[in-house]
Write a protein that holds these residues in place. Structure first.
Motif, PDB file in Angstrom:
ATOM      1  N   PRO A 421       0.818  -1.222   0.000  1.00 44.46           N
ATOM      2  CA  PRO A 421       0.000   0.000   0.000  1.00 44.46           C
ATOM      3  C   PRO A 421       0.849   1.269   0.000  1.00 44.46           C
ATOM      4  N   VAL A 422       0.482   2.229  -0.870  1.00 43.02           N
ATOM      5  CA  VAL A 422       1.200   3.496  -0.966  1.00 43.02           C
ATOM      6  C   VAL A 422       0.184   4.627  -1.097  1.00 43.02           C
ATOM      7  N   ARG A 423       0.697   5.857  -0.984  1.00 43.57           N
ATOM      8  CA  ARG A 423      -0.086   7.052  -1.293  1.00 43.57           C
ATOM      9  C   ARG A 423       0.793   7.983  -2.129  1.00 43.57           C
ATOM     10  N   PHE A 424       0.189   8.759  -3.018  1.00 45.36           N
ATOM     11  CA  PHE A 424       0.911   9.716  -3.850  1.00 45.36           C
ATOM     12  C   PHE A 424       0.697  11.119  -3.303  1.00 45.36           C
ATOM     13  N   GLN A 425       1.803  11.879  -3.215  1.00 46.12           N
ATOM     14  CA  GLN A 425       1.718  13.244  -2.711  1.00 46.12           C
ATOM     15  C   GLN A 425       2.928  14.041  -3.180  1.00 46.12           C
ATOM     16  N   ASP A 426       2.678  15.258  -3.654  1.00 42.41           N
ATOM     17  CA  ASP A 426       3.735  16.197  -4.060  1.00 42.41           C
ATOM     18  C   ASP A 426       4.666  15.608  -5.113  1.00 42.41           C
ATOM     19  N   GLY A 427       4.110  14.929  -6.098  1.00 40.65           N
ATOM     20  CA  GLY A 427       4.914  14.400  -7.187  1.00 40.65           C
ATOM     21  C   GLY A 427       5.712  13.173  -6.852  1.00 40.65           C
TER      22      GLY A 427
END
Length: 570
Positions: A421-427
């Motif tokens: 599991p991951v999250r994307f943030q600020d590129g």
């Protein structure tokens, strides 16, 4: 006329003092012109080295100041550092500076902040002028055809970013690629700067900002061993990796998609392109994640958009673990209703644990076979969604499954591509390490990591063949048996392919000869028989007797595509 160029680190107090003195001279002397260049402190040494080497100059300290000859053909005369400039100004103009150190430091700090703001503005302007360079391999695949409109309509990269799309495939597909190029041009998307086709490897990935690899292992005459497939993947990545490293931009983003050896292909790209940032090479797991959400939504008679936080662990195109323990449902039509952000635990909504262990597990395990016949809408949607998250952030609080290089999170061995599991943030993206897992899940991750380590060792030539995990309870499906069902088209003898045949023509359903098995493999049964036997094999697993404990076992849906011979010899 005296023309000078003043260059230095943006935060250098000596540069600030020389800058103000040069400004004074330029204002008061009609024939004195100054051009100032600032560099970020982190980039200064490399920039100074490059500019001096290019002109054959020597430097001792910064800031550097040199006189430019008026004729454009002159190289210029390097004067030296700050003291040289001060001496020059005093000797020729009788002017010196009495700025205090405190003032120099304050101005230097302001210069650095101004420089950073100017850099950001220049990058934004450049993004409007220079289109994003997107390269797609195996571009004759249906997924590419469906992907182009999604990349060019502005939803993925934003309405201010133009894109240039480059299609790479073998020369055998020139007509198909030409047709795709013409149709894409006819769409007249305002943000689509250009579409081009490429059939020569030397031209591959030039100035690429994004590389999307759609290549898969395709069978021709007979079913190879699992180890042979792994070695074929390695040979393909030995071609692609150095090309990406050589031709693409240093910050290129590489997305690996497909239905075979997705994790391994991403790892081999990293191996053979070591200068590419490991954070920028990912394997897509969202196809399996979305398929699981869709099945669960059909079971609950609701929209699949309302199912969130289903986690795919492990080998995306092999042994994977579908974890429902964190899954939630939104906008579920029931007696309890709430605002749009109101959610309920998915395991509390499904009471049929046997369905999860049998039908849910079986259908997910056969997705590799299904994807071969799909028209490419789902893979294209997944690629576009992940790119949108990468450039514009994933929804707050939402879990995204993605194959990334393990750094020891969740006690997973380092050095393998593992879906988590991951999250994307600020590129960028980050692993959601606060996700809690129980002992049962931890044991499953250990088994999944074993397969990926084995694939890596075979690919690197460290072991000759895969060795099964010593666990009788771990039953898997047969990758080779599933691939036997696919009809493949025999390529023409004069086929001109890329990378010594590594990119083969994509097969069409119902064309060509049926795949023949080797002497060590039994003849593949009809589709109906194979599916029923596989379903019966799943059903003989230990059932859930106690309804109260069924929810705890719902996250144990395991899908695998592994070598049958390994599973038969524990």
């Amino acid at each position: 006329m005296a023309k000078f160029v003043l260059a230095g680190k943006a935060d250098c107090p000596h540069f600030a003092k020389a800058e103000l003195l040069a400004d004074y001279l330029q204002i008061n002397l009609p024939n004195f012109k100054i051009h100032k260049i600032t560099q970020h402190p982190d980039k200064w040494e490399q920039w100074l080295h490059d500019i001096c080497e290019k002109n054959g100059w020597k430097h001792k300290r910064s800031p550097i100041v040199w006189r430019e000859l008026l004729d454009r053909g002159g190289k210029g005369l390097l004067l030296g550092g700050f003291n040289d400039f001060m001496e020059h100004a005093q000797h020729y103009y009788g002017i010196t500076s009495d700025m205090l150190s405190e003032q120099m430091l304050r101005i230097a700090e302001e210069n650095l902040q101004t420089h950073i703001e100017i850099e950001k503005e220049e990058e934004y302007i450049k993004s409007l002028i220079d289109p994003l360079q997107v390269w797609i391999s195996s571009a004759s695949a249906p997924a590419c055809y469906n992907l182009i409109p999604l990349l060019a309509n502005g939803e993925v990269f934003g309405m201010a970013t133009e894109v240039s799309i480059h299609l790479l495939d073998s020369s055998h597909y020139k007509e198909i690629l030409h047709g795709i190029v013409m149709e894409a041009q006819d769409l007249a998307f305002p943000l689509l700067r250009s579409v081009s086709m490429h059939t020569e490897l030397d031209d591959a990935f030039v100035q690429a900002d994004i590389v999307i690899l759609l290549d898969d292992i395709l069978l021709q005459h007979e079913i190879p061993s699992l180890e042979d497939c792994i070695r074929q993947v390695t040979e393909q990545c030995k071609v692609y990796g150095p090309l990406i490293e050589k031709n693409a931009n240093s910050r290129v983003k590489v997305i690996v998609s497909g239905k075979t050896f997705v994790n391994l292909r991403a790892l081999m790209i990293m191996t053979f392109a070591p200068s590419i940032d490991g954070q920028n090479v990912i394997a897509l797991a969202m196809f399996l994640e979305n398929a699981a959400k869709a099945m669960l939504a059909r079971k609950l008679n609701m929209s699949s958009a309302g199912v969130k936080d289903v986690i795919v662990w492990g080998n995306i195109s092999g042994n994977s673990y579908i974890d429902l323990s964190k899954a939630k449902v939104y906008r579920y039509d029931s007696a309890i209703w709430g605002p749009p952000n109101f959610s309920r635990r998915l395991l509390d909504m499904i009471y049929d644990g046997n369905w999860v262990r049998s039908e849910f597990s079986f259908i997910l395990s056969s997705l590799s076979s299904r994807e071969h016949h799909c028209l490419g809408m789902s893979p294209a949607h997944v690629i576009a969604t992940v790119l949108r998250y990468w450039y514009q952030d994933s929804p707050p609080g939402e879990i995204v499954s993605m194959g990334i290089l393990s750094e020891g999170q969740f006690c997973i061995p380092e050095g393998i591509i593992f879906s988590m599991p991951v999250r994307f943030q600020d590129g960028s993206w980050e692993v959601i390490t606060e996700t809690e897992i129980n002992e049962e899940t931890q044991e499953a991750l250990k088994r999944l990591a074993h397969d990926l380590i084995q694939e890596k060792q075979v690919a690197l030539g460290e072991i000759p063949e895969m060795r099964p995990y010593k666990e009788p309870a771990f039953n898997g499906f047969n990758l080779l048996a599933l691939l036997e069902e696919e009809n493949v088209r025999t390529p023409p003898e004069d086929l001109d392919t890329l990378s010594n045949g590594l990119l083969q023509p994509e097969t069409q359903e119902g064309e060509g000869e049926k795949v023949q098995t080797t002497t060590d493999e039994p003849e593949a049964p009809p589709d109906e028989l194979l599916q029923s036997e596989m379903l019966e094999e799943e059903k003989v697993q230990e059932p859930i007797d106690d309804p109260e404990t069924s929810s705890e076992g719902l996250n144990q849906s395991e899908t695998s595509l592994s070598n049958a011979e390994n599973n038969e010899n524990p």
